[in-house]
Design a protein around this motif. Structure first.
Motif, mmCIF file in Angstrom:
data_model
loop_
_atom_site.group_PDB
_atom_site.id
_atom_site.type_symbol
_atom_site.label_atom_id
_atom_site.label_comp_id
_atom_site.label_asym_id
_atom_site.label_seq_id
_atom_site.Cartn_x
_atom_site.Cartn_y
_atom_site.Cartn_z
ATOM 1 N N MET A 1 18.921 51.234 -6.313
ATOM 2 C CA MET A 1 19.017 51.152 -4.874
ATOM 3 C C MET A 1 19.940 49.985 -4.527
ATOM 4 N N PHE A 2 20.828 50.218 -3.576
ATOM 5 C CA PHE A 2 21.785 49.204 -3.140
ATOM 6 C C PHE A 2 21.360 48.676 -1.781
ATOM 7 N N MET A 3 21.195 47.364 -1.677
ATOM 8 C CA MET A 3 20.785 46.751 -0.409
ATOM 9 C C MET A 3 22.012 46.167 0.288
ATOM 10 N N GLN A 4 22.217 46.542 1.530
ATOM 11 C CA GLN A 4 23.332 46.014 2.308
ATOM 12 C C GLN A 4 22.857 44.821 3.122
ATOM 13 N N ILE A 5 23.600 43.723 3.017
ATOM 14 C CA ILE A 5 23.252 42.496 3.721
ATOM 15 C C ILE A 5 24.289 42.245 4.811
ATOM 16 N N GLU A 6 23.836 42.000 6.002
ATOM 17 C CA GLU A 6 24.730 41.710 7.123
ATOM 18 C C GLU A 6 25.294 40.306 6.950
ATOM 19 N N MET A 7 26.625 40.208 6.948
ATOM 20 C CA MET A 7 27.281 38.919 6.735
ATOM 21 C C MET A 7 28.167 38.539 7.910
ATOM 22 N N THR A 8 27.875 39.004 9.088
ATOM 23 C CA THR A 8 28.694 38.729 10.266
ATOM 24 C C THR A 8 28.167 37.509 11.009
ATOM 25 N N THR A 9 29.094 36.672 11.455
ATOM 26 C CA THR A 9 28.718 35.527 12.279
ATOM 27 C C THR A 9 29.720 35.406 13.424
ATOM 28 N N THR A 10 29.236 34.970 14.573
ATOM 29 C CA THR A 10 30.086 34.777 15.750
ATOM 30 C C THR A 10 29.944 33.348 16.241
ATOM 31 N N GLU A 11 31.073 32.739 16.543
ATOM 32 C CA GLU A 11 31.106 31.385 17.090
ATOM 33 C C GLU A 11 31.903 31.408 18.378
ATOM 34 N N ASN A 12 31.522 30.546 19.302
ATOM 35 C CA ASN A 12 32.275 30.393 20.544
ATOM 36 C C ASN A 12 33.110 29.127 20.445
ATOM 37 N N LEU A 13 34.332 29.215 20.939
ATOM 38 C CA LEU A 13 35.272 28.110 20.900
ATOM 39 C C LEU A 13 35.734 27.833 22.324
ATOM 40 N N LYS A 14 35.598 26.598 22.770
ATOM 41 C CA LYS A 14 36.025 26.215 24.116
ATOM 42 C C LYS A 14 37.338 25.456 23.993
ATOM 43 N N VAL A 15 38.367 25.909 24.725
ATOM 44 C CA VAL A 15 39.692 25.300 24.711
ATOM 45 C C VAL A 15 39.996 24.783 26.110
ATOM 46 N N GLN A 16 40.633 23.615 26.174
ATOM 47 C CA GLN A 16 40.981 23.019 27.463
ATOM 48 C C GLN A 16 42.497 22.953 27.613
ATOM 49 N N ASN A 17 42.985 23.352 28.768
ATOM 50 C CA ASN A 17 44.386 23.174 29.127
ATOM 51 C C ASN A 17 44.455 21.914 29.975
ATOM 52 N N THR A 18 44.936 20.831 29.391
ATOM 53 C CA THR A 18 45.003 19.557 30.109
ATOM 54 C C THR A 18 46.310 19.397 30.874
ATOM 55 N N GLY A 19 47.181 20.385 30.789
ATOM 56 C CA GLY A 19 48.481 20.310 31.466
ATOM 57 C C GLY A 19 48.396 20.699 32.926
ATOM 58 N N ASN A 20 49.577 20.675 33.576
ATOM 59 C CA ASN A 20 49.643 21.033 34.996
ATOM 60 C C ASN A 20 50.290 22.401 35.211
ATOM 61 N N ALA A 21 50.444 23.176 34.133
ATOM 62 C CA ALA A 21 51.004 24.526 34.226
ATOM 63 C C ALA A 21 50.095 25.491 33.476
ATOM 64 N N LYS A 22 50.149 26.746 33.854
ATOM 65 C CA LYS A 22 49.374 27.779 33.167
ATOM 66 C C LYS A 22 49.867 27.880 31.725
ATOM 67 N N ALA A 23 48.955 27.952 30.781
ATOM 68 C CA ALA A 23 49.302 28.079 29.366
ATOM 69 C C ALA A 23 49.020 29.509 28.912
ATOM 70 N N TYR A 24 50.006 30.152 28.325
ATOM 71 C CA TYR A 24 49.858 31.511 27.804
ATOM 72 C C TYR A 24 49.597 31.414 26.309
ATOM 73 N N TYR A 25 48.640 32.170 25.817
ATOM 74 C CA TYR A 25 48.284 32.082 24.406
ATOM 75 C C TYR A 25 48.237 33.462 23.771
ATOM 76 N N ARG A 26 48.350 33.447 22.449
ATOM 77 C CA ARG A 26 48.219 34.666 21.642
ATOM 78 C C ARG A 26 47.708 34.243 20.272
ATOM 79 N N TRP A 27 46.615 34.853 19.833
ATOM 80 C CA TRP A 27 46.074 34.576 18.501
ATOM 81 C C TRP A 27 46.794 35.457 17.499
ATOM 82 N N THR A 28 47.118 34.907 16.336
ATOM 83 C CA THR A 28 47.657 35.703 15.236
ATOM 84 C C THR A 28 46.753 35.493 14.032
ATOM 85 N N LYS A 29 46.685 36.505 13.198
ATOM 86 C CA LYS A 29 45.807 36.474 12.032
ATOM 87 C C LYS A 29 46.654 36.473 10.769
#
Length: 79
Positions: free
Chosen positions: A1-29
């Motif tokens: 018998m094969f037992m499947q173990i859940e290995m997923t984790t979620t974290e929240n990340l808070k980012v601050q824009n300290t500038g005076n203009a809108k900052a556009y972002y894009r995540w890459t992997k």
């Protein structure tokens, strides 16, 4: 018998824009992390002098023989 173990984790990340203009972002992997990480939202903008919350979920594929335990996530920002 094969037992499947859940290995997923979620974290929240808070980012601050300290500038005076809108900052556009894009995540890459890293090339090995296409299915390891889920980032919400993956792209958008952060208003000046404000905070923004991201949700990053890590879900390794435990059945893969060449499992990657870590990889790079890069946040690219422009104004």
């Amino acid at each position: 018998m094969f037992m499947q173990i859940e290995m997923t984790t979620t974290e929240n990340l808070k980012v601050q824009n300290t500038g005076n203009a809108k900052a556009y972002y894009r995540w890459t992997k890293g090339p090995d992390s296409q299915n390891l990480f889920k980032i919400l939202p993956e792209n958008g903008s952060i208003e000046p002098n404000s905070f923004f919350d991201f949700s990053i979920t890590y879900s390794p594929n435990q059945l893969s023989s060449g499992r990657v335990d870590e990889d790079k996530l890069i946040m690219k920002v422009s104004c």
